[in-house]
Design a protein around this motif. Structure first.
Motif, PDB file in Angstrom:
ATOM      1  N   VAL A 160       7.493   4.706  -3.099  1.00 16.45           N
ATOM      2  CA  VAL A 160       6.763   5.349  -2.005  1.00 16.45           C
ATOM      3  C   VAL A 160       5.256   5.240  -2.198  1.00 16.45           C
ATOM      4  O   VAL A 160       4.519   4.935  -1.251  1.00 16.45           O
ATOM      5  CB  VAL A 160       7.189   6.832  -1.885  1.00 16.45           C
ATOM      6  N   SER A 161       4.779   5.462  -3.411  1.00 17.75           N
ATOM      7  CA  SER A 161       3.334   5.411  -3.649  1.00 17.75           C
ATOM      8  C   SER A 161       2.796   4.000  -3.453  1.00 17.75           C
ATOM      9  O   SER A 161       1.692   3.811  -2.921  1.00 17.75           O
ATOM     10  CB  SER A 161       3.007   5.925  -5.053  1.00 17.75           C
ATOM     11  N   LEU A 162       3.571   2.988  -3.853  1.00 19.95           N
ATOM     12  CA  LEU A 162       3.155   1.606  -3.632  1.00 19.95           C
ATOM     13  C   LEU A 162       3.132   1.278  -2.137  1.00 19.95           C
ATOM     14  O   LEU A 162       2.217   0.612  -1.643  1.00 19.95           O
ATOM     15  CB  LEU A 162       4.100   0.648  -4.358  1.00 19.95           C
ATOM     16  N   GLU A 163       4.126   1.780  -1.426  1.00 19.27           N
ATOM     17  CA  GLU A 163       4.196   1.500   0.006  1.00 19.27           C
ATOM     18  C   GLU A 163       3.026   2.111   0.757  1.00 19.27           C
ATOM     19  O   GLU A 163       2.356   1.421   1.548  1.00 19.27           O
ATOM     20  CB  GLU A 163       5.510   2.024   0.582  1.00 19.27           C
ATOM     21  N   VAL A 164       2.747   3.397   0.527  1.00 21.80           N
ATOM     22  CA  VAL A 164       1.679   4.046   1.293  1.00 21.80           C
ATOM     23  C   VAL A 164       0.298   3.550   0.877  1.00 21.80           C
ATOM     24  O   VAL A 164      -0.667   3.647   1.645  1.00 21.80           O
ATOM     25  CB  VAL A 164       1.756   5.592   1.194  1.00 21.80           C
ATOM     26  N   ALA A 165       0.195   3.007  -0.338  1.00 25.71           N
ATOM     27  CA  ALA A 165      -1.074   2.432  -0.780  1.00 25.71           C
ATOM     28  C   ALA A 165      -1.296   1.036  -0.209  1.00 25.71           C
ATOM     29  O   ALA A 165      -2.353   0.448  -0.391  1.00 25.71           O
ATOM     30  CB  ALA A 165      -1.119   2.380  -2.305  1.00 25.71           C
ATOM     31  N   GLY A 166      -0.275   0.488   0.488  1.00 22.67           N
ATOM     32  CA  GLY A 166      -0.395  -0.830   1.076  1.00 22.67           C
ATOM     33  C   GLY A 166      -0.119  -1.967   0.126  1.00 22.67           C
ATOM     34  O   GLY A 166      -0.432  -3.129   0.403  1.00 22.67           O
ATOM     35  N   TYR A 167       0.471  -1.642  -1.027  1.00 19.85           N
ATOM     36  CA  TYR A 167       0.706  -2.654  -2.054  1.00 19.85           C
ATOM     37  C   TYR A 167       1.602  -3.788  -1.564  1.00 19.85           C
ATOM     38  O   TYR A 167       1.383  -4.956  -1.899  1.00 19.85           O
ATOM     39  CB  TYR A 167       1.340  -1.995  -3.283  1.00 19.85           C
ATOM     40  N   PHE A 168       2.585  -3.455  -0.756  1.00 23.66           N
ATOM     41  CA  PHE A 168       3.525  -4.475  -0.312  1.00 23.66           C
ATOM     42  C   PHE A 168       2.944  -5.376   0.777  1.00 23.66           C
ATOM     43  O   PHE A 168       3.461  -6.459   1.034  1.00 23.66           O
ATOM     44  CB  PHE A 168       4.822  -3.829   0.193  1.00 23.66           C
ATOM     45  N   GLY A 169       1.861  -4.895   1.422  1.00 25.44           N
ATOM     46  CA  GLY A 169       1.228  -5.695   2.445  1.00 25.44           C
ATOM     47  C   GLY A 169       2.189  -6.039   3.570  1.00 25.44           C
ATOM     48  O   GLY A 169       3.137  -5.318   3.860  1.00 25.44           O
ATOM     49  N   ASP A 170       1.944  -7.157   4.198  1.00 24.90           N
ATOM     50  CA  ASP A 170       2.819  -7.630   5.261  1.00 24.90           C
ATOM     51  C   ASP A 170       3.778  -8.657   4.675  1.00 24.90           C
ATOM     52  O   ASP A 170       3.430  -9.814   4.470  1.00 24.90           O
ATOM     53  CB  ASP A 170       1.992  -8.250   6.387  1.00 24.90           C
ATOM     54  N   LEU A 171       4.980  -8.196   4.380  1.00 25.55           N
ATOM     55  CA  LEU A 171       5.971  -9.085   3.772  1.00 25.55           C
ATOM     56  C   LEU A 171       6.877  -9.752   4.802  1.00 25.55           C
ATOM     57  O   LEU A 171       7.801 -10.462   4.442  1.00 25.55           O
ATOM     58  CB  LEU A 171       6.829  -8.294   2.775  1.00 25.55           C
ATOM     59  N   SER A 172       6.582  -9.514   6.086  1.00 29.39           N
ATOM     60  CA  SER A 172       7.483 -10.048   7.118  1.00 29.39           C
ATOM     61  C   SER A 172       7.466 -11.574   7.152  1.00 29.39           C
ATOM     62  O   SER A 172       8.417 -12.191   7.612  1.00 29.39           O
ATOM     63  CB  SER A 172       7.088  -9.504   8.495  1.00 29.39           C
ATOM     64  N   GLY A 173       6.383 -12.173   6.635  1.00 26.47           N
ATOM     65  CA  GLY A 173       6.300 -13.621   6.679  1.00 26.47           C
ATOM     66  C   GLY A 173       6.779 -14.298   5.415  1.00 26.47           C
ATOM     67  O   GLY A 173       6.750 -15.519   5.306  1.00 26.47           O
TER      68      GLY A 173
END
Length: 201
Positions: A160-173
């Motif tokens: 959760v902390s990685l997600e809300v910090a934007g760590y995962f970025g845009d992984l849709s591509g």
């Protein structure tokens, strides 16, 4: 845009108004960006008038942590009601993520080292008890509740902390289009499995 400019210099401030304005600033700019000067500007008040309602910036940040923790506790307790065991852990896990995504800056604030430890852990009782009930209902013995509960929370918080910090970025591509909901489901499954293994031991 300032909040309720009829307050401030007209002497109508109270602690609740100060805290609500501070939370707006935290939501917008982040916990670390909060200052007494920015808060006074938001309220169209003098900095000196804020000290009638909070002792200092450290006190203000402590109050924000406590309120965020209490809010999270109410959220996860409501989500966990009527559930037990693995099903309850999953409901609680999704509630934690939902809260963090809705209030990322407040979630970041409450996961910092608590400033007022006594008030913070008192506010955390709802969340702690909700997690304990779920782990206990999975059959875990009392002497393993705290350790396993912390392990479950650490696993969920890591994602959760990685997600809300934007760590995962845009992984849709990325190749295969990573589904973060599925990734989180796997994290939950791992936490639930760990709790189940502790029960079997």
């Amino acid at each position: 845009m300032s909040i309720d400019t009829t307050r401030g210099r007209r002497g109508r401030l109270d602690q609740e108004a100060v805290l609500r304005a501070a939370e707006v600033l935290v939501d917008r700019d982040g916990y670390d960006a909060l200052t007494m000067t920015s808060l006074a500007a938001e309220l169209d008040a003098r900095v000196s008038s804020l000290y009638n309602h909070v002792a200092n910036l450290e006190d203000l940040r402590a109050l924000i942590q406590v309120r965020a923790m209490r809010m999270l506790g109410e959220h996860v307790r409501a989500a966990a009601m009527g559930h037990a065991g693995a099903e309850g852990l999953r409901a609680l896990s999704h509630a934690l993520r939902s809260f963090a995504r809705s209030h990322p800056q407040r979630y970041a604030a409450l996961t910092r080292p608590p400033i007022d430890r006594e008030a913070f852990f008192s506010a955390a009782l709802d969340a702690i008890e909700a997690l304990a009930v779920m782990v206990r209902s999975a059959g875990l013995p009392e002497d393993r509740l705290i350790q396993t509960g912390l392990a479950v929370f650490a696993a969920l918080h890591g994602f959760v902390s990685l997600e809300v910090a934007g760590y995962f970025g845009d992984l849709s591509g990325t190749s295969g289009e990573v589904d973060l909901d599925q990734v989180y489901a796997e994290v939950i499954d791992g936490a639930v499995t760990a709790a189940s293994l502790e029960t079997s031991h």
